[in-house]
Design a protein around this motif. Structure first.
Motif, PDB file in Angstrom:
ATOM      1  N   LYS A  29       0.832  -1.205   0.000  1.00  0.00           N
ATOM      2  CA  LYS A  29       0.000   0.000   0.000  1.00  0.00           C
ATOM      3  C   LYS A  29       0.864   1.251   0.000  1.00  0.00           C
ATOM      4  O   LYS A  29       0.553   2.230  -0.685  1.00  0.00           O
ATOM      5  CB  LYS A  29      -0.924   0.008   1.223  1.00  0.00           C
ATOM      6  N   GLN A  30       1.950   1.222   0.761  1.00  0.00           N
ATOM      7  CA  GLN A  30       2.844   2.376   0.821  1.00  0.00           C
ATOM      8  C   GLN A  30       3.502   2.603  -0.536  1.00  0.00           C
ATOM      9  O   GLN A  30       3.616   3.746  -0.995  1.00  0.00           O
ATOM     10  CB  GLN A  30       3.904   2.158   1.891  1.00  0.00           C
ATOM     11  N   ALA A  44       1.607   6.739  -6.759  1.00  0.00           N
ATOM     12  CA  ALA A  44       0.516   7.651  -7.117  1.00  0.00           C
ATOM     13  C   ALA A  44       0.918   9.097  -6.858  1.00  0.00           C
ATOM     14  O   ALA A  44       0.645   9.984  -7.682  1.00  0.00           O
ATOM     15  CB  ALA A  44      -0.751   7.305  -6.329  1.00  0.00           C
ATOM     16  N   ARG A  45       1.590   9.333  -5.738  1.00  0.00           N
ATOM     17  CA  ARG A  45       2.032  10.693  -5.424  1.00  0.00           C
ATOM     18  C   ARG A  45       3.062  11.177  -6.451  1.00  0.00           C
ATOM     19  O   ARG A  45       3.003  12.318  -6.930  1.00  0.00           O
ATOM     20  CB  ARG A  45       2.638  10.733  -4.019  1.00  0.00           C
ATOM     21  N   GLU A  77       4.389  14.466 -11.235  1.00  0.00           N
ATOM     22  CA  GLU A  77       4.830  14.546 -12.629  1.00  0.00           C
ATOM     23  C   GLU A  77       3.755  15.173 -13.500  1.00  0.00           C
ATOM     24  O   GLU A  77       4.056  15.978 -14.392  1.00  0.00           O
ATOM     25  CB  GLU A  77       5.196  13.161 -13.147  1.00  0.00           C
ATOM     26  N   LEU A  78       2.504  14.813 -13.272  1.00  0.00           N
ATOM     27  CA  LEU A  78       1.402  15.381 -14.036  1.00  0.00           C
ATOM     28  C   LEU A  78       1.303  16.883 -13.806  1.00  0.00           C
ATOM     29  O   LEU A  78       1.122  17.655 -14.753  1.00  0.00           O
ATOM     30  CB  LEU A  78       0.088  14.693 -13.640  1.00  0.00           C
ATOM     31  N   ILE A  79       1.457  17.297 -12.551  1.00  0.00           N
ATOM     32  CA  ILE A  79       1.402  18.735 -12.233  1.00  0.00           C
ATOM     33  C   ILE A  79       2.547  19.467 -12.929  1.00  0.00           C
ATOM     34  O   ILE A  79       2.349  20.549 -13.498  1.00  0.00           O
ATOM     35  CB  ILE A  79       1.452  18.944 -10.701  1.00  0.00           C
TER      36      ILE A  79
END
Length: 118
Positions: A66-67, A73-74, A79-81
């Protein structure tokens, strides 16, 4: 004003469960414990059961997964930002250049028009 909570006659009744527990208490073996919830003085350090260790390992592995997913995801979000920021800056630069070109074109046309009118 007195309230009788327990019937004193009930303490004298010998139920099968009470008889079994009293018999076990008089034997040399320790009394049974629910899921080994408490450790006696003879059990120093309270060793963990293999079942408990297996569950703990599975939970640790699940938490690590999960980590890792959360970190990925973070990272993808950051990267998307960054990509959106770069795209926006590029578009703003292009718009500024186009505005300057259009203004220069209009001013040259206006200058030609003024020369023709004179």
């Amino acid at each position: 004003f007195e309230v009788d909570i327990k019937n004193p006659n009930g303490a004298e009744v010998m139920t099968p469960v009470r008889a079994r527990l009293e018999k076990e208490a008089t034997s040399s073996r320790p009394l049974p414990r629910l899921l080994h919830s408490t450790c006696g003085a003879e059990l120093q350090g309270c060793p963990e059961s293999p079942q408990k260790e297996g569950v703990a390992e599975r939970v640790r592995a699940r938490n690590e997964k999960k980590q890792a997913v959360t970190q990925r995801a973070r990272r993808d979000y950051e990267e998307l930002i960054d990509l959106k920021r770069a795209t926006l800056e590029r578009d703003m630069e292009r718009a500024t250049q186009n505005r300057q070109v259009v203004l220069a074109d209009k001013s040259s046309k206006a200058g030609k028009h003024v020369e023709e009118v004179k």
